[in-house]
Structure formats: C-alpha cells, structure tokens
Design a protein around this motif. Structure first.
Motif, PDB file in Angstrom:
ATOM      1  N   GLU A  62      -1.922  -0.298 -52.752  1.00  0.00           N
ATOM      2  CA  GLU A  62      -2.752   0.889 -52.593  1.00  0.00           C
ATOM      3  C   GLU A  62      -2.028   2.108 -53.150  1.00  0.00           C
ATOM      4  N   ALA A  63      -2.660   2.988 -53.841  1.00  0.00           N
ATOM      5  CA  ALA A  63      -4.055   3.029 -54.199  1.00  0.00           C
ATOM      6  C   ALA A  63      -4.240   2.844 -55.702  1.00  0.00           C
ATOM      7  N   ARG A  64      -3.436   3.504 -56.519  1.00  0.00           N
ATOM      8  CA  ARG A  64      -3.642   3.366 -57.965  1.00  0.00           C
ATOM      9  C   ARG A  64      -3.328   1.963 -58.452  1.00  0.00           C
ATOM     10  N   GLY A  65      -2.510   1.242 -57.710  1.00  0.00           N
ATOM     11  CA  GLY A  65      -2.254  -0.154 -58.050  1.00  0.00           C
ATOM     12  C   GLY A  65      -3.514  -0.990 -57.994  1.00  0.00           C
ATOM     13  N   GLY A  69      -4.172  -3.280 -61.073  1.00  0.00           N
ATOM     14  CA  GLY A  69      -4.020  -4.675 -60.697  1.00  0.00           C
ATOM     15  C   GLY A  69      -5.303  -5.478 -60.697  1.00  0.00           C
ATOM     16  N   ALA A  70      -6.407  -4.880 -60.298  1.00  0.00           N
ATOM     17  CA  ALA A  70      -7.681  -5.600 -60.314  1.00  0.00           C
ATOM     18  C   ALA A  70      -8.058  -5.979 -61.742  1.00  0.00           C
ATOM     19  N   ALA A  71      -7.864  -5.068 -62.670  1.00  0.00           N
ATOM     20  CA  ALA A  71      -8.147  -5.364 -64.076  1.00  0.00           C
ATOM     21  C   ALA A  71      -7.200  -6.438 -64.611  1.00  0.00           C
ATOM     22  N   THR A 146       4.913 -17.260 -52.475  1.00  0.00           N
ATOM     23  CA  THR A 146       6.052 -16.952 -53.326  1.00  0.00           C
ATOM     24  C   THR A 146       5.689 -15.818 -54.284  1.00  0.00           C
ATOM     25  N   VAL A 147       6.593 -14.872 -54.450  1.00  0.00           N
ATOM     26  CA  VAL A 147       6.397 -13.793 -55.416  1.00  0.00           C
ATOM     27  C   VAL A 147       6.949 -14.267 -56.761  1.00  0.00           C
ATOM     28  N   THR A 148       6.075 -14.361 -57.759  1.00  0.00           N
ATOM     29  CA  THR A 148       6.500 -14.807 -59.091  1.00  0.00           C
ATOM     30  C   THR A 148       7.054 -13.672 -59.929  1.00  0.00           C
ATOM     31  N   GLY A 149       6.717 -12.446 -59.578  1.00  0.00           N
ATOM     32  CA  GLY A 149       7.196 -11.286 -60.325  1.00  0.00           C
ATOM     33  C   GLY A 149       6.462 -10.040 -59.889  1.00  0.00           C
ATOM     34  N   ILE A 150       6.912  -8.934 -60.450  1.00  0.00           N
ATOM     35  CA  ILE A 150       6.338  -7.616 -60.158  1.00  0.00           C
ATOM     36  C   ILE A 150       6.047  -6.953 -61.488  1.00  0.00           C
ATOM     37  N   GLY A 151       4.855  -6.393 -61.630  1.00  0.00           N
ATOM     38  CA  GLY A 151       4.491  -5.669 -62.837  1.00  0.00           C
ATOM     39  C   GLY A 151       4.113  -4.237 -62.527  1.00  0.00           C
ATOM     40  N   VAL A 152       4.674  -3.305 -63.298  1.00  0.00           N
ATOM     41  CA  VAL A 152       4.338  -1.894 -63.149  1.00  0.00           C
ATOM     42  C   VAL A 152       4.095  -1.283 -64.519  1.00  0.00           C
ATOM     43  N   LEU A 153       3.221  -0.311 -64.545  1.00  0.00           N
ATOM     44  CA  LEU A 153       2.963   0.407 -65.779  1.00  0.00           C
ATOM     45  C   LEU A 153       4.158   1.293 -66.136  1.00  0.00           C
TER      46      LEU A 153
END
Length: 176
Positions: A62-65, A69-71, A146-153
């Motif tokens: 939340e929130a801009r994620g 993330g939905a896209a 399990t967390v496979t990774g993290i993505g951020v702009l």
C-alpha cells in the motif's frame, strides 16, 4: 521502437523531485507522471514483470505499490495480493508491526490469499529505508510462503534500505 534501457531512461525523466514534502528536509520523488504516461508506465511494467514471472503471486504494498504491482501481476500472468495498513482488511492472516523513519506502523496480509509453499514476488514503488518491504516479506513468510524477490521502480540508495533486506534479491529499475 527503442530498446528497453532507452525507454526506461525516457520514463525516469518523468519522475519529479518535490523538496520539503511531506516534511521540511525531505526530497519526495513523485512517480505519478510515470504512471500517467501510458508508454512510460508500460515500459516500467514490462521491465518489472520479467522478474515476477517465476512467482505464483505478486504481493503489492500500500498504496502506490498497488498501482505498479497490479499491472506487473497482469503482465506476468499471476495473481495479486495486497499488503494493507492495519484495520483495512475484514479477515487477516498475518500482522506485523515495524519501524518507520518517524514512528511505527502495522501491516496486514489478507486471509486465504497466499497458500503455504507459494512463491511470492513483492512489488512497491520506492525502496527507501526498507522497513515496509522487510515487514511485507516477513508477513509472506509468516503464512508459509517464499519470497522470490523484491521489485521497485526507484531505490533511494542514500537511505540504505537494501541493508535492511539481507539475503533478499532486490531488483530496482532506477537508483537515485
């Protein structure tokens, strides 16, 4: 058609710096112009979806994620599950308190949306101090996934948020 690195550079030029927001001394990075431009937004989603394809679900913060993330989840062909602020979910599977730069907060994961053993890719807009992403990963693991990774702009490297995510694979499209 330009290649992906050139298209990403074009997208990143749209990010606005807003000094002294939300408090004096803070430089806010506004990604809204990237989201508003269909070409730029599509480029960002395309690049981030590449890492999400090996997951069963994209978990968005939340929130801009939520927007990014939905896209990314749709582009990757997987489901999306939100991590919400406390009190926003009718049924909670897990809850985690965490430290912010200016206090504490609580995040919650909805019940029945992530199965034990699932592979989750976490997406947020910005990696700053890392507290929110760390708490999100801990929520996912608390329900047996399990967390496979993290993505951020955007990763704000000066705030060293990656240091709060040891052993995690972090994919940032832009560092600033």
């Amino acid at each position: 058609m330009t290649d992906l690195p050139e298209r990403l550079a074009d997208a990143f030029r749209l990010i606005r710096d807003v000094p002294d927001y939300p408090t004096p001394g803070v430089l806010f990075r506004d990604i809204t112009p990237v989201l508003a431009d269909p070409t730029a937004f599509g480029t960002v989603v395309e690049a981030m979806a590449e890492h999400a394809r090996s997951a069963d679900v994209v978990v968005v913060v939340e929130a801009r994620g939520f927007l990014v993330g939905a896209a990314v989840a749709v582009a990757a062909g997987v489901g999306v599950v939100p991590v919400r602020k406390a009190g926003k979910l009718p049924r909670v599977a897990a809850r985690r308190d965490y430290e912010l730069e200016y206090g504490t907060a609580t995040l919650e994961l909805p019940e029945g949306c992530i199965e034990p053993g699932a592979r989750a890719y976490v997406v947020d807009d910005v990696l700053a101090t890392g507290g929110t992403l760390r708490a999100s990963c801990e929520l996912i693991e608390q329900v047996g996934a399990t967390v496979t990774g993290i993505g951020v702009l955007l990763e704000l490297t000066a705030l060293a948020g990656r240091d709060r995510l040891p052993g995690r694979s972090v994919h940032s499209l832009l560092e600033g």
